[in-house]
Design a protein around this motif. Structure first.
Motif, PDB file in Angstrom:
ATOM      1  N   GLU A 105      -7.758   3.961 -12.911  1.00 50.64           N
ATOM      2  CA  GLU A 105      -6.862   5.020 -12.873  1.00 50.64           C
ATOM      3  C   GLU A 105      -6.752   5.420 -11.205  1.00 50.64           C
ATOM      4  O   GLU A 105      -5.406   5.617 -10.782  1.00 50.64           O
ATOM      5  CB  GLU A 105      -7.411   6.485 -13.586  1.00 50.64           C
ATOM      6  CG  GLU A 105      -7.390   6.487 -14.755  1.00 50.64           C
ATOM      7  CD  GLU A 105      -6.128   6.309 -15.667  1.00 50.64           C
ATOM      8  OE1 GLU A 105      -5.054   6.217 -14.869  1.00 50.64           O
ATOM      9  OE2 GLU A 105      -6.187   6.027 -16.875  1.00 50.64           O
ATOM     10  N   TYR A 169      -2.475  20.569 -14.898  1.00 50.65           N
ATOM     11  CA  TYR A 169      -1.554  19.434 -15.222  1.00 50.65           C
ATOM     12  C   TYR A 169      -0.218  19.501 -15.987  1.00 50.65           C
ATOM     13  O   TYR A 169       0.872  19.039 -15.333  1.00 50.65           O
ATOM     14  CB  TYR A 169      -2.317  18.289 -15.915  1.00 50.65           C
ATOM     15  CG  TYR A 169      -1.388  17.245 -16.539  1.00 50.65           C
ATOM     16  CD1 TYR A 169      -1.018  15.880 -15.833  1.00 50.65           C
ATOM     17  CD2 TYR A 169      -1.160  17.279 -18.038  1.00 50.65           C
ATOM     18  CE1 TYR A 169      -0.145  15.034 -16.519  1.00 50.65           C
ATOM     19  CE2 TYR A 169      -0.312  15.905 -18.582  1.00 50.65           C
ATOM     20  CZ  TYR A 169      -0.013  15.089 -17.785  1.00 50.65           C
ATOM     21  OH  TYR A 169       0.830  13.843 -18.327  1.00 50.65           O
ATOM     22  N   ILE A 173       3.814  18.857 -14.461  1.00 52.00           N
ATOM     23  CA  ILE A 173       4.766  18.327 -15.282  1.00 52.00           C
ATOM     24  C   ILE A 173       6.172  19.098 -15.362  1.00 52.00           C
ATOM     25  O   ILE A 173       7.122  18.732 -14.756  1.00 52.00           O
ATOM     26  CB  ILE A 173       4.185  17.716 -16.644  1.00 52.00           C
ATOM     27  CG1 ILE A 173       2.914  16.837 -16.599  1.00 52.00           C
ATOM     28  CG2 ILE A 173       5.381  17.378 -17.235  1.00 52.00           C
ATOM     29  CD1 ILE A 173       3.408  15.424 -15.946  1.00 52.00           C
ATOM     30  N   MET A 194       4.420  12.530 -11.304  1.00 50.85           N
ATOM     31  CA  MET A 194       3.958  12.994 -12.835  1.00 50.85           C
ATOM     32  C   MET A 194       2.984  11.790 -13.122  1.00 50.85           C
ATOM     33  O   MET A 194       2.014  12.212 -13.880  1.00 50.85           O
ATOM     34  CB  MET A 194       5.198  12.827 -13.609  1.00 50.85           C
ATOM     35  CG  MET A 194       6.027  14.269 -13.524  1.00 50.85           C
ATOM     36  SD  MET A 194       7.536  14.124 -14.264  1.00 50.85           S
ATOM     37  CE  MET A 194       7.278  14.551 -16.095  1.00 50.85           C
ATOM     38  N   TRP A 195       3.078  10.564 -12.752  1.00 49.23           N
ATOM     39  CA  TRP A 195       2.287   9.523 -13.229  1.00 49.23           C
ATOM     40  C   TRP A 195       0.813   9.769 -12.482  1.00 49.23           C
ATOM     41  O   TRP A 195      -0.154   9.510 -13.103  1.00 49.23           O
ATOM     42  CB  TRP A 195       2.750   7.891 -12.862  1.00 49.23           C
ATOM     43  CG  TRP A 195       4.216   7.646 -13.615  1.00 49.23           C
ATOM     44  CD1 TRP A 195       5.049   7.108 -13.094  1.00 49.23           C
ATOM     45  CD2 TRP A 195       4.354   7.289 -15.081  1.00 49.23           C
ATOM     46  NE1 TRP A 195       6.029   6.655 -13.826  1.00 49.23           N
ATOM     47  CE2 TRP A 195       5.584   7.010 -15.209  1.00 49.23           C
ATOM     48  CE3 TRP A 195       3.450   7.865 -16.230  1.00 49.23           C
ATOM     49  CZ2 TRP A 195       6.173   6.592 -16.376  1.00 49.23           C
ATOM     50  CZ3 TRP A 195       4.190   7.596 -17.700  1.00 49.23           C
ATOM     51  CH2 TRP A 195       5.526   6.993 -17.548  1.00 49.23           C
ATOM     52  N   ARG A 198      -0.938  12.392 -14.230  1.00 49.73           N
ATOM     53  CA  ARG A 198      -1.327  11.972 -15.465  1.00 49.73           C
ATOM     54  C   ARG A 198      -2.779  11.104 -15.441  1.00 49.73           C
ATOM     55  O   ARG A 198      -3.734  11.409 -15.994  1.00 49.73           O
ATOM     56  CB  ARG A 198      -0.324  10.900 -16.308  1.00 49.73           C
ATOM     57  CG  ARG A 198      -0.865  10.398 -17.466  1.00 49.73           C
ATOM     58  CD  ARG A 198      -0.780  11.145 -18.677  1.00 49.73           C
ATOM     59  NE  ARG A 198       0.012  10.447 -19.809  1.00 49.73           N
ATOM     60  CZ  ARG A 198       0.558  10.881 -20.779  1.00 49.73           C
ATOM     61  NH1 ARG A 198       0.338  12.191 -21.012  1.00 49.73           N
ATOM     62  NH2 ARG A 198       1.013  10.094 -21.510  1.00 49.73           N
ATOM     63  N   SER A 199      -2.581  10.303 -14.264  1.00 51.03           N
ATOM     64  CA  SER A 199      -4.048   9.498 -13.707  1.00 51.03           C
ATOM     65  C   SER A 199      -5.157  10.464 -13.667  1.00 51.03           C
ATOM     66  O   SER A 199      -6.271  10.183 -14.121  1.00 51.03           O
ATOM     67  CB  SER A 199      -3.769   8.751 -12.990  1.00 51.03           C
ATOM     68  OG  SER A 199      -3.005   7.351 -13.198  1.00 51.03           O
ATOM     69  N   ARG A 202      -6.508  12.047 -16.752  1.00 46.34           N
ATOM     70  CA  ARG A 202      -7.364  10.941 -17.393  1.00 46.34           C
ATOM     71  C   ARG A 202      -8.763  10.903 -16.914  1.00 46.34           C
ATOM     72  O   ARG A 202      -9.522  10.774 -17.705  1.00 46.34           O
ATOM     73  CB  ARG A 202      -6.735   9.856 -17.629  1.00 46.34           C
ATOM     74  CG  ARG A 202      -5.416   9.646 -18.531  1.00 46.34           C
ATOM     75  CD  ARG A 202      -5.722   9.988 -19.911  1.00 46.34           C
ATOM     76  NE  ARG A 202      -4.732  10.061 -20.857  1.00 46.34           N
ATOM     77  CZ  ARG A 202      -4.168   8.950 -21.352  1.00 46.34           C
ATOM     78  NH1 ARG A 202      -4.296   7.692 -21.141  1.00 46.34           N
ATOM     79  NH2 ARG A 202      -3.058   9.273 -21.996  1.00 46.34           N
TER      80      ARG A 202
ATOM     81  N   TRP B 195       6.922   8.564 -22.116  1.00 46.25           N
ATOM     82  CA  TRP B 195       5.437   8.709 -22.334  1.00 46.25           C
ATOM     83  C   TRP B 195       4.872   7.704 -23.565  1.00 46.25           C
ATOM     84  O   TRP B 195       4.125   7.628 -23.747  1.00 46.25           O
ATOM     85  CB  TRP B 195       5.226  10.277 -22.798  1.00 46.25           C
ATOM     86  CG  TRP B 195       5.326  10.975 -21.331  1.00 46.25           C
ATOM     87  CD1 TRP B 195       5.944  12.202 -21.542  1.00 46.25           C
ATOM     88  CD2 TRP B 195       4.665  11.315 -20.248  1.00 46.25           C
ATOM     89  NE1 TRP B 195       5.976  12.811 -20.254  1.00 46.25           N
ATOM     90  CE2 TRP B 195       5.002  12.211 -19.371  1.00 46.25           C
ATOM     91  CE3 TRP B 195       3.765  10.418 -19.564  1.00 46.25           C
ATOM     92  CZ2 TRP B 195       4.706  12.514 -17.966  1.00 46.25           C
ATOM     93  CZ3 TRP B 195       3.370  10.396 -18.328  1.00 46.25           C
ATOM     94  CH2 TRP B 195       3.927  11.644 -17.363  1.00 46.25           C
ATOM     95  N   ARG B 198       4.570   4.491 -22.641  1.00 46.98           N
ATOM     96  CA  ARG B 198       3.264   4.282 -21.905  1.00 46.98           C
ATOM     97  C   ARG B 198       2.112   4.139 -22.949  1.00 46.98           C
ATOM     98  O   ARG B 198       1.329   3.480 -22.911  1.00 46.98           O
ATOM     99  CB  ARG B 198       3.146   5.617 -21.067  1.00 46.98           C
ATOM    100  CG  ARG B 198       1.777   5.488 -20.346  1.00 46.98           C
ATOM    101  CD  ARG B 198       1.685   4.586 -19.147  1.00 46.98           C
ATOM    102  NE  ARG B 198       0.979   5.617 -18.065  1.00 46.98           N
ATOM    103  CZ  ARG B 198       1.267   5.009 -16.735  1.00 46.98           C
ATOM    104  NH1 ARG B 198       1.653   4.076 -16.328  1.00 46.98           N
ATOM    105  NH2 ARG B 198       0.583   6.010 -15.773  1.00 46.98           N
ATOM    106  N   ARG B 202      -0.411   0.965 -23.659  1.00 52.01           N
ATOM    107  CA  ARG B 202      -2.040   1.271 -23.646  1.00 52.01           C
ATOM    108  C   ARG B 202      -2.325   0.569 -24.822  1.00 52.01           C
ATOM    109  O   ARG B 202      -3.752   0.285 -24.890  1.00 52.01           O
ATOM    110  CB  ARG B 202      -2.229   3.002 -23.333  1.00 52.01           C
ATOM    111  CG  ARG B 202      -2.070   3.232 -22.177  1.00 52.01           C
ATOM    112  CD  ARG B 202      -3.111   2.740 -21.106  1.00 52.01           C
ATOM    113  NE  ARG B 202      -2.799   3.061 -19.762  1.00 52.01           N
ATOM    114  CZ  ARG B 202      -2.966   4.168 -19.168  1.00 52.01           C
ATOM    115  NH1 ARG B 202      -3.783   5.046 -19.634  1.00 52.01           N
ATOM    116  NH2 ARG B 202      -2.609   4.464 -17.892  1.00 52.01           N
TER     117      ARG B 202
END
Lengths: 237, 237
Positions: A105, A169, A173, A194-195, A198-199, A202, B195, B198, B202
């Motif tokens: 990530e 988070y 978004i 946004m990506w 997201r990382s 996670r 999303w 994505r 994954r």
């Protein structure tokens, strides 16, 4: 050597081996923390060189995982640990898998920052992301600290923090969607943000996983997939 | 019973235990495949009930992981397996962790489909996603098939397919960005599709992981983090 003493010698060596893998996990954890910190810094400060460094260093995280994983397999084969020792080795195997993916990530965030660096200068859009990054880095740090000190209370605290991170988070978004709707030119920048968010989210999830393995190690019970209330009860038992 | 026969009896029991966990992994794999298939169907056909079903069923995937994980720990503690048997148990522990997370991605796709169902009717935007889903579902299916038949060639084939999936994924992202720029009203729908894409990508990654554990099991070598060329060499050795 008398038999008693041979036995003592072997069990001392075994203890040292377990201590060694625990230590290596913390070294790996330190490296992963650094990768996350640098990836975030590269993103917030538009530092292309630092982003490249993070991407280049990912192989170090990967090879540490393979090294520790091999050591664990060796211990399982030669020492045939039982009870808590066995749980420690299994918790380590799972922890390093999550650490390695936290490293992935970090690499993704670094790549995102390279992408972002080619777009028009950033605005205060990044400040919310910075807030999320601070929270997530604290979670990762505390998860490793809990592991180092075998502290289940701290582990529980990390799991409890995840809700706050999820809310933060989601708010990022939503905000980025608003920006995008207002000004379509901001779409590429907003997507990068946004990506990255997201990382980060996670990384928070994976820090929780590490804490759950630790609770399993100490309590001897698998605590994944149970509610936070149940988890709190388990830990306080 | 004479000693020889006791030994034979124990090793036969042990074999049955190993066979049992292998079987349970395949049952879990079947359930996860079904979850992915239903999540994709819910998304493409705007089937809200099916999406709810996927979300409700996620706990079944989770409890299977816990059940198999416990069985593996028990085998390690009681049987103290070595060499290939040990590698099998470790490969199973890692495989079920990835299966569980593929289950999580299926749940995410189902949630995304609920979100999408509240937006204006979908266009042919979904057709590219359908193509990606077909490829990814084939990867997951082949990964499980490779595991069932202990077939490293098939495992390698899955890993090789990942590049195609990555390209397809990137093309979907690019196309959605174009849609969003052309018509900002399409932003929410496009984000749902991104999303979901994505999550599918994954699932492809995790199917590769499963194949790498299998190659490790057979070859006795950790093949993660090496190039595809190196991997092909290892398998063909």
């Amino acid at each position: 050597m008398p038999e008693e003493s041979v036995h003592h010698h072997i069990s001392k060596q075994f203890e040292q081996e377990l201590e060694h893998i625990r230590h290596r996990v913390l070294v790996m954890g330190g490296l992963v923390e650094e990768q996350v910190a640098n990836a975030v810094k590269a993103l917030l400060e538009n530092d292309v060189n630092l982003a490249d460094e993070v991407i280049d260093n990912d192989y170090r995280v990967n090879s540490m995982e393979v090294e520790i994983d091999e050591k664990c397999t060796e211990i399982l084969a030669r020492r045939q640990p039982a009870a808590r020792d066995l749980r420690l080795v299994l918790a380590v195997i799972k922890t390093i898998a999550d650490l390695e993916r936290i490293g992935d990530e970090a690499r993704r965030i670094a790549r995102q920052s390279l992408d972002l660096s080619t777009r028009y200068p950033k605005t205060n859009q990044l400040s919310e992301l910075e807030q999320l990054a601070i929270q997530v880095r604290a979670m990762l740090h505390n998860a490793l600290d809990a592991f180092a000190r075998i502290n289940v209370d701290l582990a529980l605290k990390v799991v409890e923090e995840d809700k706050t991170v999820d809310k933060e988070y989601e708010s990022i978004i939503r905000q980025q969607i608003t920006y995008m709707m207002e000004d379509p030119r901001s779409i590429p920048v907003s997507l990068d943000i946004m990506w990255s968010a997201r990382s980060l989210e996670r990384i928070g999830d994976r820090s929780c996983n590490i804490c759950e393995y630790l609770i399993y190690l100490v309590k001897g019970k698998d605590v994944r997939h149970i509610s936070l209330e149940q988890l709190e009860k388990e830990v306080r038992q």
